[in-house]
Design an enzyme around this catalytic site. Structure first.
Site, mmCIF file in Angstrom:
data_model
loop_
_atom_site.group_PDB
_atom_site.id
_atom_site.type_symbol
_atom_site.label_atom_id
_atom_site.label_comp_id
_atom_site.label_asym_id
_atom_site.label_seq_id
_atom_site.Cartn_x
_atom_site.Cartn_y
_atom_site.Cartn_z
ATOM 1 N N ALA A 1 0.830 -1.207 0.000
ATOM 2 C CA ALA A 1 0.000 0.000 0.000
ATOM 3 C C ALA A 1 0.861 1.252 0.000
ATOM 4 C CB ALA A 1 -0.932 0.017 1.214
ATOM 5 N N SER B 1 0.569 4.554 -2.884
ATOM 6 C CA SER B 1 -0.405 5.575 -3.283
ATOM 7 C C SER B 1 -1.808 5.200 -2.793
ATOM 8 C CB SER B 1 -0.428 5.714 -4.806
ATOM 9 O OG SER B 1 0.834 6.117 -5.285
ATOM 10 N N TRP C 1 9.632 0.905 3.189
ATOM 11 C CA TRP C 1 10.212 2.110 2.584
ATOM 12 C C TRP C 1 10.190 3.260 3.584
ATOM 13 C CZ3 TRP C 1 12.470 -0.026 -1.239
ATOM 14 C CH2 TRP C 1 11.821 -1.014 -1.995
ATOM 15 N N GLU D 1 6.230 10.399 -1.130
ATOM 16 C CA GLU D 1 5.391 11.549 -0.747
ATOM 17 C C GLU D 1 4.511 12.008 -1.910
ATOM 18 O OE1 GLU D 1 6.249 14.077 2.212
ATOM 19 O OE2 GLU D 1 8.099 13.144 2.887
#
Lengths: 260, 410
Positions: free
Chosen positions: B130, B132, B156, B365
């Site tokens: 999961a 975006s 990540w 981000e």
């Protein structure tokens, strides 16, 4: 202790300096607190932190030199004073020393006056010595370490950096001290210092405020400046498996180039 | 309208610049090759106050404004992306969220040590499946009396193995009609039983940093560690991104500048066909483009910072700044390598590291694709800003700079 640190605003060392029409120009390069003076400011602050007191930074220069003083304030100096007068635009090192000495005499008498070893722009390396002479105070130059400051006994012991080694010298206070880059690692300004400095109102003293009748006359003038021809240099990396092999190769190359 | 930075901003910029240039630049290549973070970086950034730059003094910070944060990020990433990543997760995604959403108790327990640099903070939203698609997350938090029990894995995660506190988003209501309303945010301390973490190696870039996974296996945390209300996790996470993306935008702007400076220097030194390559128009074109992108990216992030200072909602403007700056930094880095020719392809010059480092930021981000959709959404009237229960506080110098005693008295 009452401590004074004398600083100068200079072009950044990364500036490209050119000579045009007999005058030096650094274009629009940023102006900074003379890098050598950062060591003097740092030493002044360390002395205050060890013995208590008050550090005043003073500078002779144009209005823009307030930025250099603000850097000194942001590092932690308590007070800053700019000496600025159009009549001083052509001051040489002696005239500068006379002006700085007059400013020092106006302050509460200092125990120590710190200087950097030279400015990175005119680089005469004379002002600190001449200031000491005008004030009639002992001079400790090329100072690479301060071993002891004894405010009560009124003495200071330092190590001077000489080509042959280090020399331990003592002097009575008040004294003038010019420092080398070996003496410390200058701090960065703190955020709190930056805030304080950006709000600070730095007073400007002119010739009249210093109690001088007229600006001291410069005895040295630079009517014209020539750029010297650049020597072309090249860099060659000596490589080798071991330090010995590298040294042997280096020696061969130096002999080949007739350096040795 | 005033485009001038204040004297204070200039001094902040110079201070962070001097730190990064003097203490990080000389050795950054070696750390990048070693795939390790210089152990001095976080303690020094803490000592110098950079880790608490825009947090009020009464919460252990330095009391500077949000523009100062942006300027610091620009200077940090002009040396290495990993330095700016620290600010993105520690400050943008975590500390600023505590400032915005935290209770006074949470601010005292978590924000104060973070702002002082005594504790390092990170952000756990993305999962192995999961990114975006935030609502596709599997992490769960189950209420059990006065505790929550957290299970799941985050992936990540920047500073995964360095952080002491994680802002962790988990599903608390798997049956929610809208899965976005079934998520809740928590502060999970790394030393709780059941928390494990590790770094991911063999990344393309940001090798001098820490990026990894964090796992929670039946981790029990007190209800007092819940940030915001149950079901508010998605909104909190998105508000965090408004701040994280700001730091990414400012940092990417610094990376463009680094590419520009390296390219100008090399173009003036290297000669081909009997003249410096800076005299060739196709090289000039690349450099002109970097100038264009640097200045546009800078204006975009400074506007977002200005809006934050005013307390204005800036989701759209920050997204635009992040999208523009990161795409432009990837392009600038690729062109900087091109200007350097074969030398740019070797680790002898910094530009190959810039290129590897620039790629991450068009993914994390909010991918460039997500930002494209966000911008289209606003332009087409398909997206509006929902009101938040807690907005990021506007910058008020007197309040920010007041010492704890004064602040308590007022």
């Amino acid at each position: 202790m009452n401590i004074v640190v004398c600083v100068k605003q200079t072009p950044d060392t990364a500036a490209t300096v050119t000579v045009e029409g007999g005058q030096v120009s650094w274009g629009d390069s940023p102006l900074v607190l003379n890098p050598w003076d950062e060591y003097a400011v740092e030493q002044a602050l360390r002395t205050k932190e060890a013995h208590g007191g008050h550090v005043t930074a003073i500078s002779l220069g144009p209005e823009s030199a307030k930025d250099a003083l603000k850097q000194a304030l942001a590092m932690g100096c308590d007070e800053a004073i700019l000496i600025s007068d159009p009549a001083l635009a052509a001051a040489d090192s002696l005239a500068t020393a006379q002006v700085l000495a007059s400013a020092v005499r106006k302050l509460d008498p200092p125990d120590l006056i710190f200087f950097g070893k030279a400015s990175v722009d005119s680089a005469s390396g004379l002002t600190f010595a001449q200031t000491a002479r005008v004030l009639g105070r002992p001079l400790l130059s090329q100072v690479a370490a301060v071993n002891l400051v004894d405010p009560d006994g009124g003495s200071i012991s330092v190590e001077r950096l000489l080509p042959e080694g280090r020399e331990v010298v003592e002097a009575g206070l008040p004294a003038v001290v010019s420092v080398t880059k070996e003496i410390n690692e200058p701090r960065y300004p703190s955020f709190m210092g930056i805030r304080k400095a950006s709000k600070a109102e730095i007073p400007t003293w002119d010739i009249g405020a210093l109690g001088m009748d007229s600006a001291p006359k410069a005895k040295v003038a630079w009517p014209e400046i020539f750029a010297i021809a650049l020597e072309s240099t090249s860099c060659e990396m000596i490589e080798g498996e071991t330090p010995d092999a590298m040294a042997a190769k280096l020696a061969d190359r130096l002999l080949e180039e007739k350096v040795l | 309208m005033d485009f001038a930075l204040t004297e204070e901003h200039e001094m902040v910029r110079k201070m962070v610049h001097d730190f990064a240039q003097k203490e990080v630049r000389p050795t950054i290549k070696e750390w990048d090759i070693k795939h390790a973070m210089d152990p001095q970086v976080l303690p020094r950034m803490g000592e110098l106050g950079i880790l608490g730059i825009c947090i009020p003094v009464r919460y252990g910070g330095q009391g500077m404004d949000y523009i100062s944060l942006g300027l610091a990020c620009e200077e940090l990433e002009a040396v290495d992306t990993t330095l700016r990543v620290v600010m993105s997760v520690h400050m943008g995604l975590n500390s600023m969220a505590l400032l915005q959403w935290g209770t006074e108790d949470q601010k005292q327990r978590f924000l104060v040590p973070q702002a002082k640099g005594e504790k390092i903070a990170a952000f756990g939203l993305t999962e192995p499946g999961a990114g975006s698609d935030v609502a596709g997350m599997h992490s769960t938090a189950k209420r059990d009396g006065e505790e929550y029990v957290i299970n799941g894995e985050k992936m990540w995660i920047s500073l995964a193995t360095k952080a002491d506190h994680f802002l962790w988003v988990a599903v608390t209501d798997p049956g929610a009609d809208d899965p976005h309303e079934g998520m809740t945010a928590f502060v999970v301390e790394a030393d709780r039983d059941g928390v494990t973490s590790g770094d991911i190696h063999d990344k393309m870039g940001v090798r001098a940093g820490s990026t990894g996974w964090v796992n929670c296996q039946d981790v029990r945390i007190p209800v007092a560690n819940r940030l915001g209300e149950e079901g508010e996790g998605f909104k909190i996470a998105m508000s965090c991104l408004d701040n994280g993306r700001y730091t990414v935008a400012a940092g990417a702007t610094g990376l463009i500048r680094a590419c520009l400076e390296a390219s100008v220097k090399y173009a003036n030194e290297r000669t081909t066909f009997g003249k410096a390559i800076s005299r060739h128009q196709l090289v000039q074109q690349k450099i002109a483009r970097m100038v264009q992108d640097y200045e546009a990216a800078r204006l975009l992030y400074l506007r977002a910072g200005w809006m934050k200072n005013k307390g204005a909602r800036n989701t759209r403007e920050t997204s635009l700044a992040k999208w523009y700056a990161t795409d432009a930094s990837f392009e600038a880095a690729a062109e900087a390598v091109q200007v350097h020719g074969a030398y740019g392809y070797s680790a002898e010059f910094d530009v190959e590291r810039y290129l590897r480092n620039s790629k991450g930021a068009v993914i994390y981000e909010g991918t460039s694709e997500i930002h494209t959709l966000i911008q289209a959404g606003y332009a087409l009237g398909m997206r509006t800003n929902a009101d938040l229960r807690c907005e990021l506080p506007a910058y008020a110098p007197d309040v920010w700079q007041a010492e704890p005693e004064t602040a308590a008295a007022s």
